[in-house]
Design a protein around this motif. Sequence first.
Motif, mmCIF file in Angstrom:
data_model
loop_
_atom_site.group_PDB
_atom_site.id
_atom_site.type_symbol
_atom_site.label_atom_id
_atom_site.label_comp_id
_atom_site.label_asym_id
_atom_site.label_seq_id
_atom_site.Cartn_x
_atom_site.Cartn_y
_atom_site.Cartn_z
ATOM 1 N N PHE A 47 112.714 47.161 164.491
ATOM 2 C CA PHE A 47 112.660 48.521 163.945
ATOM 3 C C PHE A 47 113.672 49.337 164.754
ATOM 4 C CE2 PHE A 47 108.638 46.414 163.285
ATOM 5 C CZ PHE A 47 108.391 46.645 161.935
ATOM 6 N N SER A 48 114.767 49.694 164.111
ATOM 7 C CA SER A 48 115.915 50.222 164.861
ATOM 8 C C SER A 48 116.134 51.717 164.670
ATOM 9 C CB SER A 48 117.176 49.478 164.417
ATOM 10 O OG SER A 48 117.406 49.732 163.045
ATOM 11 N N CYS A 49 115.250 52.366 163.944
ATOM 12 C CA CYS A 49 115.369 53.797 163.612
ATOM 13 C C CYS A 49 116.728 54.083 162.961
ATOM 14 C CB CYS A 49 115.077 54.684 164.811
ATOM 15 S SG CYS A 49 114.594 56.330 164.233
ATOM 16 N N ASP A 50 117.484 55.067 163.465
ATOM 17 C CA ASP A 50 118.724 55.438 162.761
ATOM 18 C C ASP A 50 119.806 54.360 162.865
ATOM 19 O OD1 ASP A 50 117.757 57.880 161.895
ATOM 20 O OD2 ASP A 50 118.526 58.988 163.610
ATOM 21 N N PHE A 51 119.717 53.546 163.917
ATOM 22 C CA PHE A 51 120.763 52.535 164.161
ATOM 23 C C PHE A 51 120.801 51.560 162.986
ATOM 24 C CE2 PHE A 51 122.653 49.053 166.846
ATOM 25 C CZ PHE A 51 123.736 49.787 167.311
ATOM 26 N N LEU A 52 121.989 51.404 162.403
ATOM 27 C CA LEU A 52 122.216 50.522 161.241
ATOM 28 C C LEU A 52 121.570 51.065 159.967
ATOM 29 C CD1 LEU A 52 121.741 47.359 163.359
ATOM 30 C CD2 LEU A 52 123.836 47.803 162.104
ATOM 31 N N GLY A 53 121.243 52.358 160.006
ATOM 32 C CA GLY A 53 120.689 52.994 158.811
ATOM 33 C C GLY A 53 121.794 53.554 157.931
ATOM 34 N N ALA A 54 121.376 54.068 156.783
ATOM 35 C CA ALA A 54 122.339 54.679 155.859
ATOM 36 C C ALA A 54 121.594 55.699 155.019
ATOM 37 C CB ALA A 54 122.949 53.618 154.952
ATOM 38 N N HIS A 55 122.247 56.839 154.785
ATOM 39 C CA HIS A 55 121.644 57.776 153.834
ATOM 40 C C HIS A 55 121.937 57.229 152.453
ATOM 41 C CE1 HIS A 55 120.030 60.489 156.630
ATOM 42 N NE2 HIS A 55 121.189 60.965 157.067
ATOM 43 N N TYR A 56 120.968 56.501 151.967
ATOM 44 C CA TYR A 56 121.134 55.780 150.718
ATOM 45 C C TYR A 56 119.744 55.588 150.141
ATOM 46 C CZ TYR A 56 122.822 52.537 147.286
ATOM 47 O OH TYR A 56 123.148 51.955 146.094
ATOM 48 N N CYS A 57 119.652 55.601 148.837
ATOM 49 C CA CYS A 57 118.332 55.591 148.229
ATOM 50 C C CYS A 57 118.307 54.730 146.976
ATOM 51 C CB CYS A 57 117.967 57.039 147.883
ATOM 52 S SG CYS A 57 116.321 57.231 147.274
ATOM 53 N N GLU A 58 117.670 53.599 147.094
ATOM 54 C CA GLU A 58 117.374 52.794 145.900
ATOM 55 C C GLU A 58 115.922 52.375 146.013
ATOM 56 O OE1 GLU A 58 119.663 49.559 144.349
ATOM 57 O OE2 GLU A 58 121.553 50.412 145.087
ATOM 58 N N PRO A 59 115.219 52.292 144.892
ATOM 59 C CA PRO A 59 113.780 52.015 144.988
ATOM 60 C C PRO A 59 113.431 50.610 145.445
ATOM 61 C CG PRO A 59 114.489 52.203 142.688
ATOM 62 C CD PRO A 59 115.659 52.582 143.526
ATOM 63 N N GLY A 60 114.394 49.686 145.410
ATOM 64 C CA GLY A 60 114.088 48.276 145.731
ATOM 65 C C GLY A 60 113.744 48.009 147.187
ATOM 66 N N VAL A 61 114.099 48.938 148.083
ATOM 67 C CA VAL A 61 113.814 48.871 149.534
ATOM 68 C C VAL A 61 114.576 47.740 150.251
ATOM 69 C CG1 VAL A 61 112.056 48.619 151.334
ATOM 70 C CG2 VAL A 61 111.569 49.988 149.302
ATOM 71 N N LEU A 62 114.418 46.514 149.807
ATOM 72 C CA LEU A 62 115.075 45.393 150.506
ATOM 73 C C LEU A 62 116.537 45.245 150.077
ATOM 74 C CD1 LEU A 62 112.206 42.819 150.236
ATOM 75 C CD2 LEU A 62 113.352 43.429 152.381
ATOM 76 N N ASP A 63 117.366 44.785 151.002
ATOM 77 C CA ASP A 63 118.785 44.574 150.661
ATOM 78 C C ASP A 63 118.948 43.545 149.528
ATOM 79 O OD1 ASP A 63 118.049 42.367 152.168
ATOM 80 O OD2 ASP A 63 119.665 42.544 153.640
ATOM 81 N N THR A 64 118.015 42.631 149.440
ATOM 82 C CA THR A 64 118.100 41.604 148.383
ATOM 83 C C THR A 64 117.925 42.214 146.989
ATOM 84 O OG1 THR A 64 115.788 41.186 148.910
ATOM 85 C CG2 THR A 64 117.400 39.582 149.729
ATOM 86 N N HIS A 65 117.377 43.430 146.940
ATOM 87 C CA HIS A 65 117.171 44.097 145.647
ATOM 88 C C HIS A 65 118.218 45.171 145.361
ATOM 89 C CE1 HIS A 65 112.620 43.030 146.024
ATOM 90 N NE2 HIS A 65 113.375 41.984 145.728
ATOM 91 N N LEU A 66 119.163 45.286 146.279
ATOM 92 C CA LEU A 66 120.148 46.367 146.149
ATOM 93 C C LEU A 66 120.987 46.184 144.880
ATOM 94 C CD1 LEU A 66 120.870 48.654 148.211
ATOM 95 C CD2 LEU A 66 122.803 47.231 148.877
ATOM 96 N N VAL A 67 121.174 47.273 144.139
ATOM 97 C CA VAL A 67 121.937 47.178 142.886
ATOM 98 C C VAL A 67 123.399 47.595 143.112
ATOM 99 C CG1 VAL A 67 122.097 47.995 140.495
ATOM 100 C CG2 VAL A 67 119.840 47.603 141.536
ATOM 101 N N TYR A 68 123.596 48.706 143.845
ATOM 102 C CA TYR A 68 124.960 49.234 143.998
ATOM 103 C C TYR A 68 125.464 48.983 145.426
ATOM 104 C CZ TYR A 68 123.754 51.503 139.641
ATOM 105 O OH TYR A 68 123.354 51.750 138.362
ATOM 106 N N ARG A 69 125.904 47.763 145.652
ATOM 107 C CA ARG A 69 126.248 47.375 147.018
ATOM 108 C C ARG A 69 127.412 48.191 147.583
ATOM 109 N NH1 ARG A 69 127.218 41.487 149.817
ATOM 110 N NH2 ARG A 69 128.299 42.356 151.619
ATOM 111 N N LYS A 70 128.426 48.459 146.763
ATOM 112 C CA LYS A 70 129.596 49.172 147.257
ATOM 113 C C LYS A 70 129.228 50.596 147.691
ATOM 114 C CE LYS A 70 134.455 49.514 146.404
ATOM 115 N NZ LYS A 70 134.338 50.489 147.465
ATOM 116 N N ALA A 71 128.377 51.198 146.894
ATOM 117 C CA ALA A 71 127.924 52.558 147.239
ATOM 118 C C ALA A 71 127.161 52.525 148.561
ATOM 119 C CB ALA A 71 127.039 53.107 146.129
#
Length: 400
Positions: free
Chosen positions: A162-186
């Motif tokens: 649990f890294s808090c802000d480190f490696l975070g992004a202001h980004y919002c998709e409902p899938g939560v996991l990177d494996t569910h990410l739809v707009y990778r470039k964004a």
Amino acid sequence: MKNLADGVYFTGMLNPNMRVFDVIMRTEYGTSYNSYVVRGTQKTALIEAAHRSFSALFQEELAQALPQGCAPDYLILNHTEPDHSGCVAELLERFPKLEVFATQAASVYLKNITNIPDLRVHVVKDGETLELGGKTLRFLSAPFLHWPDSMFTYLEEDKILFSCDFLGAHYCEPGVLDTHLVYRKAYEDALKNYFDCIFGPFQPWVRKGLAKIAPLDVDMLCPSHGPVLTRGCLLENALAQYTLWSREESAGAKKIPIFYCTAYGNTAALAEAVRGGILRVFPDAQCKIYNIIEHDLDALVALLNGSDAFAVGCLTINRDAVPPIYSLLAHADAINMAKRPAALFASYGWSGEGFANTAARLNSLKCRVFEEQFKVTLVPTAADLAAAADFGERFADSIC
Ligand SMILES: Cc1cc2nc3c(=O)[nH]c(=O)nc-3n(C[C@H](O)[C@H](O)[C@H](O)COP(=O)(O)O)c2cc1C
Ligand SMILES: [Fe+2]
Ligand SMILES: [Fe+2]
């Protein structure tokens, strides 16, 4: 609520409509305020909370991740900025026995955020562990990422960090996991923007944070904003990007940009002369001249903040410096400007406040303002230009 692993839940809040964060940051993809519940056989910990405006929704979400009718035992705050701690006071009202775990610095900030002066905080030491029953949380000191209070929390059995802000992004998709990410470039755009705005001034600390993570076996990284990153999907990429973006530059040619504003070309002529003097000392220096109003401000800010030293030339208009000079210097990275050599030069008519006011800003940034400042009234003579070149040379000598 989303189950991430056995006994580990995502209880984050999505805020897709946020467009500006912390005044300084555009957030075109919104954000999420991530929090997590870790349930052991004996105890339950909540890791991070949420922005105050989400307090009611957050409590509903949290209830779903807790055993029926139970309260969480611990609140782990890896960092106390109010986007994660804003609802802590309300949380403590609802769960008065909740024990807060945080760093020493965080314990002080949290008292001033909750305005509960006698708030009890368990101050953690680097490497300390907390047993939940089959789940062990280890606290790792990771300061200045990006406040003095920050730390990481590692869940040993599940290899989750649990890294808090480190490696975070202001980004919002409902899938939560990177494996569910739809707009990778964004998302990648958001990751870089987050790094630049939040961690740009703290790169030595980013390197220390990466070194802290390197020996850990991490299968999943749970940041406080944006998608949860998993091994084999986007985790390795995010770590590689942070490594690249925070790497120390090898000492090459000196970077000494010259910024100026001019109405009638007098300050521009001085800029050319100052450059000539600097190049006498550092013939290979990256020493270009920038008329501020002719360039993209972000590009100039990057040059200013990445410089070894810099020079500024400002005319005076109506008893003041001109707004483009203020704009550029308003974006200076104040955390890293201390002792940066800066030279000031200008042409003025009769009172010369542009000069004094620019100097005041450079001093407030704690730059090492070259003790000699170079002023000319109105149109510089050939002798003035020669003197400006000598001034540039002495400035360069002073930064050798
Ligand atoms: C609109 C205007 C207002 C000015 N106001 C001042 C002033 O308040 N004090 C001063 O010392 N010079 C003042 N000046 C004079 C300029 O600072 C001076 O002309 C200087 O040489 C301009 O440099 P530049 O050729 O780089 O534009 C003013 C000039 C202009 C055009
Ligand atoms: Fe933060
Ligand atoms: Fe944050």
